[in-house]
Design a protein around this motif. Sequence first.
Motif, PDB file in Angstrom:
ATOM      1  N   VAL A  57       0.858  -1.182   0.000  1.00 52.36           N
ATOM      2  CA  VAL A  57       0.000   0.000   0.000  1.00 52.36           C
ATOM      3  C   VAL A  57       0.892   1.229   0.000  1.00 52.36           C
ATOM      4  O   VAL A  57       1.835   1.326   0.794  1.00 52.36           O
ATOM      5  N   LEU A  58       0.619   2.164  -0.904  1.00 55.59           N
ATOM      6  CA  LEU A  58       1.329   3.437  -0.943  1.00 55.59           C
ATOM      7  C   LEU A  58       0.413   4.512  -0.391  1.00 55.59           C
ATOM      8  O   LEU A  58      -0.714   4.679  -0.859  1.00 55.59           O
ATOM      9  N   LEU A  59       0.899   5.243   0.636  1.00 53.81           N
ATOM     10  CA  LEU A  59       0.096   6.278   1.277  1.00 53.81           C
ATOM     11  C   LEU A  59       0.483   7.656   0.761  1.00 53.81           C
ATOM     12  O   LEU A  59       1.596   7.870   0.274  1.00 53.81           O
ATOM     13  N   SER A  60      -0.442   8.595   0.908  1.00 52.13           N
ATOM     14  CA  SER A  60      -0.188   9.958   0.444  1.00 52.13           C
ATOM     15  C   SER A  60       0.924  10.630   1.238  1.00 52.13           C
ATOM     16  O   SER A  60       1.531  11.590   0.774  1.00 52.13           O
ATOM     17  N   SER A  61       1.208  10.129   2.449  1.00 52.14           N
ATOM     18  CA  SER A  61       2.307  10.669   3.247  1.00 52.14           C
ATOM     19  C   SER A  61       3.659  10.291   2.665  1.00 52.14           C
ATOM     20  O   SER A  61       4.692  10.832   3.069  1.00 52.14           O
ATOM     21  N   GLY A  62       3.660   9.344   1.718  1.00 51.27           N
ATOM     22  CA  GLY A  62       4.906   8.863   1.136  1.00 51.27           C
ATOM     23  C   GLY A  62       5.316   7.507   1.659  1.00 51.27           C
ATOM     24  O   GLY A  62       6.263   6.896   1.153  1.00 51.27           O
ATOM     25  N   CYS A  63       4.620   7.022   2.697  1.00 57.34           N
ATOM     26  CA  CYS A  63       4.953   5.711   3.262  1.00 57.34           C
ATOM     27  C   CYS A  63       4.601   4.588   2.289  1.00 57.34           C
ATOM     28  O   CYS A  63       3.567   4.614   1.623  1.00 57.34           O
ATOM     29  N   LEU A  64       5.451   3.602   2.255  1.00 61.07           N
ATOM     30  CA  LEU A  64       5.199   2.375   1.522  1.00 61.07           C
ATOM     31  C   LEU A  64       5.021   1.266   2.543  1.00 61.07           C
ATOM     32  O   LEU A  64       5.929   0.990   3.335  1.00 61.07           O
TER      33      LEU A  64
END
Length: 358
Positions: free
Chosen positions: A59-66
């Motif tokens: 999952v890729l989050l808008s915060s940049g976290c993978l």
Amino acid sequence: MSHEVPVSILTGFLGAGKTTLLRHLLAHPEMGQTAVVINEFGEVGLDHNLVEKSSEDTVLLSSGCLCCTVRGDLVKTLQSLSIRRIRGEVPEFERLVVETTGLADPAPILHTLMNDEILTRDYRLDGVISVVDAANGPDTLDTHRESVKQAAVADRLVLTKTDLVGARELDELEARLVALNPAAPRIGADHGRVEPGALFGAGLYDPATKSADVRRWLKAEAYADASADGTPHSGAHRHHHDDTHRHQHHQHDVNRHGDGIRAFSLGWDRPVDWDHLADWIEMLVTLYGGQILRLKGVVDVEGEEKPVVVHGVQHVFHPPARLPEWPADMDRRTRLVFIVKDLDPEMFDHTMQAFLDR
């Protein structure tokens, strides 16, 4: 500066608030270019408003976290993540966080990161972040040895649910944690919220200066400061050897808690013979490996101008690392810090002297 991705282990006993902490971290903008390996996405309860892209295990989050799930073996998961990163199948990441289960002993994960030849090419251990429930922590520490170990090996201790306890109870818990692990900063979480910068950068390499920061990593003075405190809550006393022995020893007696955990430091004021030191460490590991929860040290090796750094967890040791030079803020001498279980620090002191005086 090492170019491997720094890895932080996030651990904590069941119900300590690890999932809440992780959820807030994933939403934080400073977590950009961070990969997080977790057991199951559902356990964290990802905010769907943050999710940009999703596949079966990523999952890729808008915060940049993978975010990636552990699929079977952790080694295979991390290897796969590295391959996908090289191929451009997942975004670049500069930091990795591995979340453990609440009942997990973090030592096997540390062993894997320190000793797996394939992983050590791509990753390096930054530190262990352990979450401690301020409300239930004392009872948990009394009844579950896993929680004691999680706190003892930590580089950062995050205290959750502090609003549910009084000042006295919180002071008593912090005193116990100091006795278990005097070098780990204790960071209060505001309803699960902690600034990411307070949690990371615990490894030998300082991310700000891009160079080795031995003093910050070793924190040998924390052992001396804790034992010199003299206040009743620390449960510690200080012990000096005669100067003719060329070393000093600081001991924390926490048997009153039933933990059997002791944190102490050893020093040596003249260059040491590397073979003698290696023989001593090999003897300790052979006889007591499972009880040596953590060993860190910087060594002044006879015939060497550069300091040598050692780091071990139980019976597994990272290959010794030679640093470019002695830090300007440290005098040139050997310093070793230990956290052990059910072992007498005097034994380490006496055997070290015997081996190095040969």
